[in-house]
Design a protein around this motif. Structure first.
Motif, PDB file in Angstrom:
ATOM      1  N   PHE A  19       0.837  -1.199   0.000  1.00 61.43           N
ATOM      2  CA  PHE A  19       0.000   0.000   0.000  1.00 61.43           C
ATOM      3  C   PHE A  19       0.876   1.256   0.000  1.00 61.43           C
ATOM      4  CE2 PHE A  19      -2.452   3.119   2.468  1.00 61.43           C
ATOM      5  CZ  PHE A  19      -3.595   3.154   1.719  1.00 61.43           C
ATOM      6  N   GLY A  20       1.843   1.273   0.935  1.00 58.94           N
ATOM      7  CA  GLY A  20       2.749   2.423   1.016  1.00 58.94           C
ATOM      8  C   GLY A  20       3.538   2.581  -0.262  1.00 58.94           C
ATOM      9  N   GLY A  21       3.996   1.466  -0.806  1.00 60.47           N
ATOM     10  CA  GLY A  21       4.760   1.512  -2.057  1.00 60.47           C
ATOM     11  C   GLY A  21       3.938   2.113  -3.177  1.00 60.47           C
ATOM     12  N   ALA A  22       2.665   1.687  -3.261  1.00 62.55           N
ATOM     13  CA  ALA A  22       1.803   2.214  -4.318  1.00 62.55           C
ATOM     14  C   ALA A  22       1.626   3.725  -4.159  1.00 62.55           C
ATOM     15  CB  ALA A  22       0.455   1.509  -4.273  1.00 62.55           C
ATOM     16  N   MET A  23       1.475   4.176  -2.906  1.00 57.13           N
ATOM     17  CA  MET A  23       1.317   5.617  -2.663  1.00 57.13           C
ATOM     18  C   MET A  23       2.545   6.388  -3.143  1.00 57.13           C
ATOM     19  SD  MET A  23      -1.496   6.434  -0.999  1.00 57.13           S
ATOM     20  CE  MET A  23      -1.690   7.245   0.568  1.00 57.13           C
ATOM     21  N   VAL A  24       3.737   5.837  -2.825  1.00 56.64           N
ATOM     22  CA  VAL A  24       4.969   6.517  -3.226  1.00 56.64           C
ATOM     23  C   VAL A  24       5.043   6.601  -4.743  1.00 56.64           C
ATOM     24  CG1 VAL A  24       7.475   6.351  -3.242  1.00 56.64           C
ATOM     25  CG2 VAL A  24       6.217   5.909  -1.141  1.00 56.64           C
ATOM     26  N   LEU A  25       4.706   5.500  -5.402  1.00 58.46           N
ATOM     27  CA  LEU A  25       4.774   5.496  -6.867  1.00 58.46           C
ATOM     28  C   LEU A  25       3.839   6.549  -7.454  1.00 58.46           C
ATOM     29  CD1 LEU A  25       5.061   1.744  -7.823  1.00 58.46           C
ATOM     30  CD2 LEU A  25       6.819   3.505  -7.718  1.00 58.46           C
ATOM     31  N   ILE A  26       2.634   6.648  -6.874  1.00 53.53           N
ATOM     32  CA  ILE A  26       1.683   7.634  -7.406  1.00 53.53           C
ATOM     33  C   ILE A  26       2.214   9.052  -7.194  1.00 53.53           C
ATOM     34  CG2 ILE A  26      -0.603   8.627  -7.094  1.00 53.53           C
ATOM     35  CD1 ILE A  26      -1.571   5.814  -6.527  1.00 53.53           C
ATOM     36  N   MET A  27       2.796   9.275  -6.012  1.00 56.11           N
ATOM     37  CA  MET A  27       3.335  10.616  -5.749  1.00 56.11           C
ATOM     38  C   MET A  27       4.428  10.954  -6.748  1.00 56.11           C
ATOM     39  SD  MET A  27       3.534  11.199  -1.697  1.00 56.11           S
ATOM     40  CE  MET A  27       3.950   9.550  -1.202  1.00 56.11           C
ATOM     41  N   LEU A  28       5.218   9.926  -7.123  1.00 51.43           N
ATOM     42  CA  LEU A  28       6.317  10.188  -8.042  1.00 51.43           C
ATOM     43  C   LEU A  28       5.810  10.454  -9.456  1.00 51.43           C
ATOM     44  CD1 LEU A  28       8.943   7.587  -6.862  1.00 51.43           C
ATOM     45  CD2 LEU A  28       9.221  10.054  -6.927  1.00 51.43           C
ATOM     46  N   TRP A  29       4.840   9.661  -9.885  1.00 52.79           N
ATOM     47  CA  TRP A  29       4.471   9.733 -11.298  1.00 52.79           C
ATOM     48  C   TRP A  29       3.240  10.570 -11.578  1.00 52.79           C
ATOM     49  CZ3 TRP A  29       6.214   4.112 -11.286  1.00 52.79           C
ATOM     50  CH2 TRP A  29       7.526   4.041 -11.768  1.00 52.79           C
ATOM     51  N   ARG A  30       2.322  10.646 -10.636  1.00 54.82           N
ATOM     52  CA  ARG A  30       1.113  11.452 -10.861  1.00 54.82           C
ATOM     53  C   ARG A  30       0.928  12.381  -9.668  1.00 54.82           C
ATOM     54  NH1 ARG A  30      -0.381  11.182 -15.859  1.00 54.82           N
ATOM     55  NH2 ARG A  30      -2.540  11.670 -15.363  1.00 54.82           N
ATOM     56  N   PRO A  31       1.845  13.321  -9.455  1.00 59.28           N
ATOM     57  CA  PRO A  31       1.786  14.115  -8.214  1.00 59.28           C
ATOM     58  C   PRO A  31       0.516  14.936  -8.069  1.00 59.28           C
ATOM     59  CG  PRO A  31       3.426  14.991  -9.722  1.00 59.28           C
ATOM     60  CD  PRO A  31       2.965  13.691 -10.295  1.00 59.28           C
ATOM     61  N   ARG A  32      -0.200  15.180  -9.164  1.00 56.72           N
ATOM     62  CA  ARG A  32      -1.424  15.976  -9.036  1.00 56.72           C
ATOM     63  C   ARG A  32      -2.661  15.090  -9.022  1.00 56.72           C
ATOM     64  NH1 ARG A  32      -1.347  21.170 -10.201  1.00 56.72           N
ATOM     65  NH2 ARG A  32      -3.233  21.068 -11.440  1.00 56.72           N
ATOM     66  N   GLY A  33      -2.482  13.804  -8.779  1.00 61.13           N
ATOM     67  CA  GLY A  33      -3.603  12.883  -8.757  1.00 61.13           C
ATOM     68  C   GLY A  33      -3.676  12.083 -10.039  1.00 61.13           C
ATOM     69  N   LEU A  34      -4.424  10.992  -9.976  1.00 58.74           N
ATOM     70  CA  LEU A  34      -4.466  10.107 -11.141  1.00 58.74           C
ATOM     71  C   LEU A  34      -5.000  10.830 -12.365  1.00 58.74           C
ATOM     72  CD1 LEU A  34      -5.753   6.877  -9.396  1.00 58.74           C
ATOM     73  CD2 LEU A  34      -3.481   7.299 -10.304  1.00 58.74           C
ATOM     74  N   LEU A  35      -6.115  11.526 -12.207  1.00 56.06           N
ATOM     75  CA  LEU A  35      -6.697  12.280 -13.322  1.00 56.06           C
ATOM     76  C   LEU A  35      -6.870  13.719 -12.857  1.00 56.06           C
ATOM     77  CD1 LEU A  35      -9.481   9.796 -14.436  1.00 56.06           C
ATOM     78  CD2 LEU A  35      -7.265  10.104 -15.470  1.00 56.06           C
ATOM     79  N   ALA A  36      -5.887  14.551 -13.159  1.00 50.89           N
ATOM     80  CA  ALA A  36      -5.915  15.899 -12.617  1.00 50.89           C
ATOM     81  C   ALA A  36      -6.631  16.879 -13.536  1.00 50.89           C
ATOM     82  CB  ALA A  36      -4.494  16.395 -12.352  1.00 50.89           C
ATOM     83  N   HIS A  37      -7.001  16.435 -14.716  1.00 58.35           N
ATOM     84  CA  HIS A  37      -7.598  17.347 -15.677  1.00 58.35           C
ATOM     85  C   HIS A  37      -9.000  17.755 -15.222  1.00 58.35           C
ATOM     86  CE1 HIS A  37      -8.451  19.011 -19.629  1.00 58.35           C
ATOM     87  NE2 HIS A  37      -9.635  18.465 -19.516  1.00 58.35           N
ATOM     88  N   ARG A  38      -9.319  19.040 -15.398  1.00 53.94           N
ATOM     89  CA  ARG A  38     -10.644  19.506 -15.035  1.00 53.94           C
ATOM     90  C   ARG A  38     -11.366  19.958 -16.299  1.00 53.94           C
ATOM     91  NH1 ARG A  38     -12.830  24.170 -14.847  1.00 53.94           N
ATOM     92  NH2 ARG A  38     -14.688  24.486 -13.585  1.00 53.94           N
ATOM     93  N   ASP A  39     -12.552  19.410 -16.514  1.00 50.81           N
ATOM     94  CA  ASP A  39     -13.321  19.808 -17.697  1.00 50.81           C
ATOM     95  C   ASP A  39     -14.142  21.041 -17.394  1.00 50.81           C
ATOM     96  OD1 ASP A  39     -12.585  17.814 -19.493  1.00 50.81           O
ATOM     97  OD2 ASP A  39     -13.842  16.380 -18.428  1.00 50.81           O
ATOM     98  N   PRO A  40     -14.170  22.003 -18.304  1.00 49.72           N
ATOM     99  CA  PRO A  40     -15.046  23.150 -18.077  1.00 49.72           C
ATOM    100  C   PRO A  40     -16.508  22.729 -18.106  1.00 49.72           C
ATOM    101  CG  PRO A  40     -13.797  23.397 -20.134  1.00 49.72           C
ATOM    102  CD  PRO A  40     -13.398  22.101 -19.530  1.00 49.72           C
ATOM    103  N   THR A  41     -17.345  23.449 -17.357  1.00 50.43           N
ATOM    104  CA  THR A  41     -18.741  23.060 -17.277  1.00 50.43           C
ATOM    105  C   THR A  41     -19.576  23.713 -18.364  1.00 50.43           C
ATOM    106  OG1 THR A  41     -19.135  24.880 -15.788  1.00 50.43           O
ATOM    107  CG2 THR A  41     -18.639  22.780 -14.800  1.00 50.43           C
ATOM    108  N   ILE A  42     -18.980  24.643 -19.091  1.00 46.57           N
ATOM    109  CA  ILE A  42     -19.753  25.343 -20.109  1.00 46.57           C
ATOM    110  C   ILE A  42     -18.843  25.629 -21.285  1.00 46.57           C
ATOM    111  CG2 ILE A  42     -19.352  27.430 -18.749  1.00 46.57           C
ATOM    112  CD1 ILE A  42     -21.591  28.781 -20.184  1.00 46.57           C
ATOM    113  N   LEU A  43     -19.358  25.447 -22.486  1.00 48.25           N
ATOM    114  CA  LEU A  43     -18.566  25.698 -23.697  1.00 48.25           C
ATOM    115  C   LEU A  43     -19.416  26.508 -24.659  1.00 48.25           C
ATOM    116  CD1 LEU A  43     -17.192  22.105 -24.244  1.00 48.25           C
ATOM    117  CD2 LEU A  43     -15.879  24.050 -23.466  1.00 48.25           C
ATOM    118  N   LEU A  44     -18.756  27.345 -25.434  1.00 47.80           N
ATOM    119  CA  LEU A  44     -19.481  28.039 -26.497  1.00 47.80           C
ATOM    120  C   LEU A  44     -19.675  27.062 -27.648  1.00 47.80           C
ATOM    121  CD1 LEU A  44     -18.237  31.663 -27.007  1.00 47.80           C
ATOM    122  CD2 LEU A  44     -20.246  30.822 -25.831  1.00 47.80           C
ATOM    123  N   ALA A  45     -20.782  27.192 -28.329  1.00 48.57           N
ATOM    124  CA  ALA A  45     -21.082  26.226 -29.383  1.00 48.57           C
ATOM    125  C   ALA A  45     -20.014  26.232 -30.474  1.00 48.57           C
ATOM    126  CB  ALA A  45     -22.450  26.534 -29.982  1.00 48.57           C
TER     127      ALA A  45
END
Lengths: 249, 444
Positions: free
Chosen positions: B400-426
């Motif tokens: 468990f600890g190992g997995a946490m370290v690996l995630i911190m190393l490779w995905r420091p902003r979280g597994l899916l850090a992308h944020r989709d906008p809630t509104i788009l112009l057509a």
């Protein structure tokens, strides 16, 4: 439209404003210039209710707004583009503009958006981009555009030229003039960039150490020897009432 | 990393770097592994186990060496590719891809009990996993959207669980009636917590919420007359299928679920029913979050996370906004709590310790603060894997600890850090997936 009478405000035990009187009439551009730490930003923040005014009164369109909470003041028709722009960096340009319109009936949104995007064509190009990835000038445009989305009658601008290239500053000031003339929005502008601000303004105030030291029309102050020395030419002559150790940008 | 290695003598830097890591490991291992007290006939004896210290230092040296080499190799490979191709390699990084992945997950969850490997054991574990996913989604409203770091989320989970347990025992109320009451109770507690912490932010908020979580647990532990104290509440009523119980024999004049539908009685029916129940509750949480992000209140939460002063200056009432985030986040924990109570049939304060809050928060943070699909992945990683790998026994926590370290190393902003906008112009497309995820200020 806006009248500030004998306003005092302090941060803890340090008093930042010592009895300030300012009037802004409908349709005007009024500017407040002064050096770093003179209390300009404090004055705008006090207008918005944070920090609270210790003494004195703020009246907007005949209503005393001195004690209203910030969000209520904004709903009265005063929009504030705060110092340092403070756009929402992780939200898109469009979402930022949408946040500006939270106090407004959604039926106006499409029209207002159109108006703001016509004023700032650059924002239209960047509409889906994150606010944080814009350049400084674009962020300033976004901050002003966002403020305009709340359909204000009075627009408070805090140092819109901060950290911008001279060319971009010119562009921003041209737009401010357009906002005032075409959109009929009264503008109260706080600036360190005295030259541009005075050229733009109908009337101007000079603030020194939390007090209003001078006032007059923009052209008058621009011609005044003391003002020129203190804020425009680098302070060679002895300026009134106290030398500000600052060169003109 | 690649450039740094190239600029100096690469081998020397590499060895020095690894030696430093090994030294730290040795220093840490000396007190932890080097000495051990053993109880012998002559009393306590201090054992020295210095070979273990050397071993751990050696392992760290080799590991660090390999890791750096691997990192450099990957870095070179990525540099050789055009950046767009690198973005393409992640099928989930685009908004569309993520939505598809989400639907695929929902489909999989729906048919899971029907598949050949969907046996009782697996479905039961999946139920547990779904509880945590639901809690993650609930906490995401508070932490991910509104940006209020809440370390005491488990308190609301406990409030929900005890609300159901006590109401059903004292007044014989059914699960379906208690569910909204439990949610309401939890939301009320959310407001109660919210009021004193309105002015706090960041670390200070975290500390107060942590304390609040503990207060609730300690009260539950000590209010013997109401909660049963450390003995907990047992014989909690199981949920019924609209009044049809999942038992072998119905009480006089009633039918069981199996009898009503003409099925043979099987204890699996209740397991499957619970599974679908939590699936529906969790999906409702998700749907709620996706919808509310587009409403003014949801947008206000996100704006509040970004910049509170700007929010005030735009006419948003921060008090109302924060309280609503606390209350709604807590409400979902309350729902999950009453589900937990009915599933377990027994609850005690021990189920609501700080470690639960920590796990839920880790799920949200690892998932990428605000990403719904990311939370599912993180929950699978943090709750699912430890459950499935119970055979590893003591090494479980190490993995468990190992997995946490690996995630911190490779995905420091979280597994899916992308944020989709809630509104788009057509007429304007969404920003391309190659859009940098880290917001960087660009000066003119």
């Amino acid at each position: 439209m806006l009248s500030i009478r004998n306003l005092e405000a302090s941060y803890g035990r340090i008093q930042a404003l010592h009895g300030v009187d300012i009037d802004v009439e409908a349709g005007e551009i009024v500017t407040l210039i002064g050096a770093n730490g003179a209390g300009k930003t404090t004055l705008l923040m006090t207008l918005c209710g944070k920090p609270r005014a210790g003494k004195g009164s703020i009246t907007f369109e005949g209503e005393d707004i001195t004690r209203l909470p910030t969000y209520q003041i904004v709903r009265r028709g005063i929009a504030h583009a705060p110092e340092g722009r403070r756009i929402f960096p992780r939200m898109s340009v469009l979402e930022n503009l949408q946040m500006g319109a939270v106090t407004v009936d959604p039926k106006y949104f499409a029209d207002d958006l159109d108006r703001v995007l016509t004023l700032f064509p650059r924002l239209k190009e960047r509409i889906g981009q994150r606010g944080g990835t814009l350049s400084g000038g674009e962020q300033q445009m976004l901050a002003i555009g966002r403020a305009l989305m709340s359909r204000p009658r009075l627009l408070l601008l805090d140092e819109p030229s901060l950290g911008l290239a001279p060319l971009v500053v010119r562009q921003i000031f041209d737009i401010i003039r357009d906002i005032n003339r075409q959109q009929k929005v009264t503008v109260f502008l706080v600036e360190q960039n005295a030259f541009h601000a005075l050229k733009l303004a109908h009337r101007a105030y000079v603030m020194v150490n939390g007090r209003i030291a001078m006032s007059g029309s923009g052209a008058e102050l621009l011609a005044d020897a003391g003002v020129r020395a203190a804020y425009l030419e680098g302070g060679h002559e002895a300026p009134p009432p106290r030398p500000a150790p600052e060169a003109a940008p | 990393m690649a450039s740094r290695l190239a600029s100096k003598s690469p081998a020397a830097t590499l060895v020095k770097d690894s030696a430093a890591a090994a030294l730290v490991a040795a220093l840490l291992a000396l007190p932890l592994l080097g000495f051990r007290m053993t109880d012998t006939a002559r009393g306590l004896v201090l054992d020295y186990r210095f070979p273990l210290v050397l071993w751990s230092a050696g392992v760290v040296f080799a590991g660090r060496l390999l890791f750096t080499l691997a990192g450099a190799a990957i870095g070179r490979r990525l540099a050789a590719r055009p950046p767009r191709a690198a973005a393409r390699r992640w099928p989930l990084s685009g908004g569309r891809g993520r939505a598809l992945a989400g639907w695929a997950m929902v489909g999989f969850a729906l048919v899971l009990p029907l598949t050949p490997f969907g046996d009782r054991n697996l479905v039961d574990k999946a139920t547990l996993l779904l509880i945590y996913i639901m809690l993650g989604w609930g906490l995401n409203i508070v932490v991910g959207l509104a940006g209020l770091l809440d370390l005491g989320y488990v308190a609301f989970y406990a409030v929900g669980a005890y609300s159901y347990a006590l109401l059903s025992q004292a007044f014989g109320l059914s699960f379906w009636l208690c569910l909204p009451i439990a949610g309401l109770m939890a939301a009320t507690f959310g407001m109660v917590l919210g009021f004193p912490v309105l002015r706090l932010r960041g670390d200070y908020l975290a500390i107060v919420t942590l304390g609040f979580g503990e207060i609730i647990r300690v009260v539950l532990l000590n209010w013997q007359s109401l909660t049963g104290g450390p003995d907990g509440v047992y014989d909690i009523k199981r949920p019924s299928f609209f009044g049809l119980p999942f038992s072998a024999f119905a009480p006089e004049g009633h039918q069981t679920f199996a009898q009503f539908f003409g099925l043979a009685y099987s204890p699996n029916q209740r397991i499957y029913f619970l599974y679908y129940l939590i699936l529906i509750l969790a999906l409702a949480t998700n749907l709620f979050t996706l919808r509310i992000r587009r409403l003014p209140i949801g947008r206000a939460w996100e704006a509040l996370r970004e910049d509170e002063i700007a929010c005030r200056s735009l006419g948003i009432n921060p008090t109302k906004t924060k309280l609503s985030a606390f209350a709604i986040g807590a409400m979902f924990a309350g729902f999950a709590g009453s589900f937990f109570a009915t599933r377990q049939g027994f609850i005690s304060p021990e189920s609501f310790t700080f470690i639960e809050s920590a796990i839920i928060l880790s799920i949200v943070v690892l998932g990428g603060m605000g990403s719904q699909v990311g939370i599912v992945l993180a929950a699978v990683l943090l709750v699912g894997l430890p459950e499935w790998f119970r055979d590893l026994q003591l090494y479980r926590m190490l993995a468990f600890g190992g997995a946490m370290v690996l995630i911190m190393l490779w995905r420091p902003r979280g597994l899916l850090a992308h944020r989709d906008p809630t509104i788009l112009l057509a007429d304007h497309p969404a920003p391309s997936p190659a859009d940098p995820t880290a917001p960087s200020e660009v000066s003119p």
